[in-house]
Design an enzyme around this catalytic site. Sequence first.
Site, short mmCIF file in Angstrom:
data_model
loop_
_atom_site.label_atom_id
_atom_site.label_comp_id
_atom_site.label_asym_id
_atom_site.label_seq_id
_atom_site.Cartn_x
_atom_site.Cartn_y
_atom_site.Cartn_z
N TYR A 144 30.13 40.91 47.71
CA TYR A 144 31.72 40.40 47.64
C TYR A 144 31.12 40.71 45.32
CZ TYR A 144 35.09 37.45 44.89
OH TYR A 144 36.45 36.70 43.79
N ASP A 239 23.69 42.23 41.89
CA ASP A 239 24.46 41.31 41.48
C ASP A 239 24.17 39.86 41.92
OD1 ASP A 239 26.66 39.61 41.67
OD2 ASP A 239 27.99 40.36 42.72
N LYS A 267 27.62 31.11 38.54
CA LYS A 267 27.21 30.34 39.10
C LYS A 267 26.31 29.18 38.40
CE LYS A 267 29.81 31.57 42.74
NZ LYS A 267 29.64 33.15 43.51
C1 LIG Z 1 30.86 34.17 43.08
C2 LIG Z 1 30.21 36.07 43.03
C3 LIG Z 1 31.17 36.84 42.04
C4 LIG Z 1 32.21 36.27 41.12
O1 LIG Z 1 32.13 35.17 40.42
P1 LIG Z 1 33.28 34.47 39.72
O2 LIG Z 1 33.04 33.60 38.99
O3 LIG Z 1 33.65 33.69 40.88
O4 LIG Z 1 33.88 35.64 39.10
C5 LIG Z 1 30.38 37.74 41.98
N1 LIG Z 1 29.76 38.24 42.63
C6 LIG Z 1 29.17 37.56 44.04
C7 LIG Z 1 27.62 37.59 44.92
C8 LIG Z 1 29.29 35.87 43.94
O5 LIG Z 1 29.24 34.94 44.74
#
Ligand SMILES: *Cc1c(COP(=O)(O)O)cnc(C)c1O
Length: 428
Positions: A144, A239, A267
């Site tokens: 994701y 990511d 995060k």
């Molecule tokens: C949570 C998450 C996102 C998206 O971040 P948001 O602040 O919710 O938009 C992107 N990449 C990873 C790996 C994530 O866990």
Amino acid sequence: MNHSTSEQLFSRAARSIPGGVNSPVRAFRSVGGNPVFIKRAQGAYLYDADGNRYIDYISSWGPMVLGHAYEPVTQAIQKKVMESTSFGAPTELEIEVAELIKGMVPNVDLIRMVNSGTEACMSALRLARGYTRRNKFIKFEGCYHGHADSFLVKAGSGVATLNIQQVPGITGGVSADTLVAPYNDLQAVEELVATHPDEIAAIIIEPVAGNMGCILPLPGYLEGLRKICDREGILLILDEVMTGFRLARGGAQERLNIDADLVTYGKVIGGGLPVGAFGGRKEIMDKIAPVGNVYQAGTLSGNPIGMIAGYTVLQELNENPFIYTSLENKTVHLENGLRHILEKRSVPHRINRIGSMISLHFCDHDVVDFQTAAAADISLFNRFFHFMLERGIYLPPSAYESWFLSDALTNEDLDATIQGAEEFVAGL
Ligand SMILES: *Cc1c(COP(=O)(O)O)cnc(C)c1O
């Protein structure tokens, strides 16, 4: 446990908010039942609207690595807020945050602040396309990267949880530029690269996947991707929205000894406020406006409240690296305890863990990608979730999510969790 206030709030919420929630995984759709509404949190504990207390294993899906309402953070925010919350003009604090991050992550020369992980990944992809002048990119099934159009093809997290096969609203043109390979399968990437020579701008990956449970890269896998990228002129985007500043000061790059061309954060970087960032080598980052012509902007980007919260957490992690040892020790304690009781009762399981990310899968095969995660006993996990919730233990409401530990957890909390799991297993 009484949830009557939460039940009332949920039916009221559903009349004004789609599905009653502002982000889908909060809705308990896959585990069944209705969400509990949280009123406040302190340290490792969530308190709901009915006054029930829960030991928290989601840490707001990652950010609360030092625990909730962590005093240095709440105090810093309170002080900062008196000087106004946004100017739309640069501040010294933004430089301090950027310098701090550069000190923690050696291969970040330049870093741009945004307001979410989604924005960070979306912007990094645009930059990779602008820099390479190529359109396609490779992502991995079950990973994701936020909810930007390009990434919602075989995405993990809520998309997997809700079993959405194809997201309406994403055009065929966008999907056609998104190439998907299974996680941990280098050969599949080689094949995509061979089929689309000189067309692929980037490979984006969660260096540890946290949106289909917690899935570690197999030995040599990330190194293999790095080699393919170098050979083909493709940018490797790691990511690190989940792993950044959680697995180590330098994130997964440091922990797994891998170098990205671009890295995205979210995060933990915001210490519980909406902050994201993307960064990397100067020659690539210089393509971003106003130096370059890859446009990217944000009215509230780098606002002082988000920056001071993030700065306070990052500085603490930077100065006290023993926090990572402490987080890991706690998570190992949980892992060992869970494994012991599951083995004792011969319940088929796999526990995946790295640092303070961990997931439990009810199956007797290794969980290395989305298919193997999906082949586990999801309905048993869902029963486990509710059993634990009723005992005051708040796990992620989906088998497709990593658990995130915070340093506020005590051994007593962990033992209570292991005991809860033991009671569940005993009743099987
Ligand atoms: C949570 C998450 C996102 C998206 O971040 P948001 O602040 O919710 O938009 C992107 N990449 C990873 C790996 C994530 O866990």
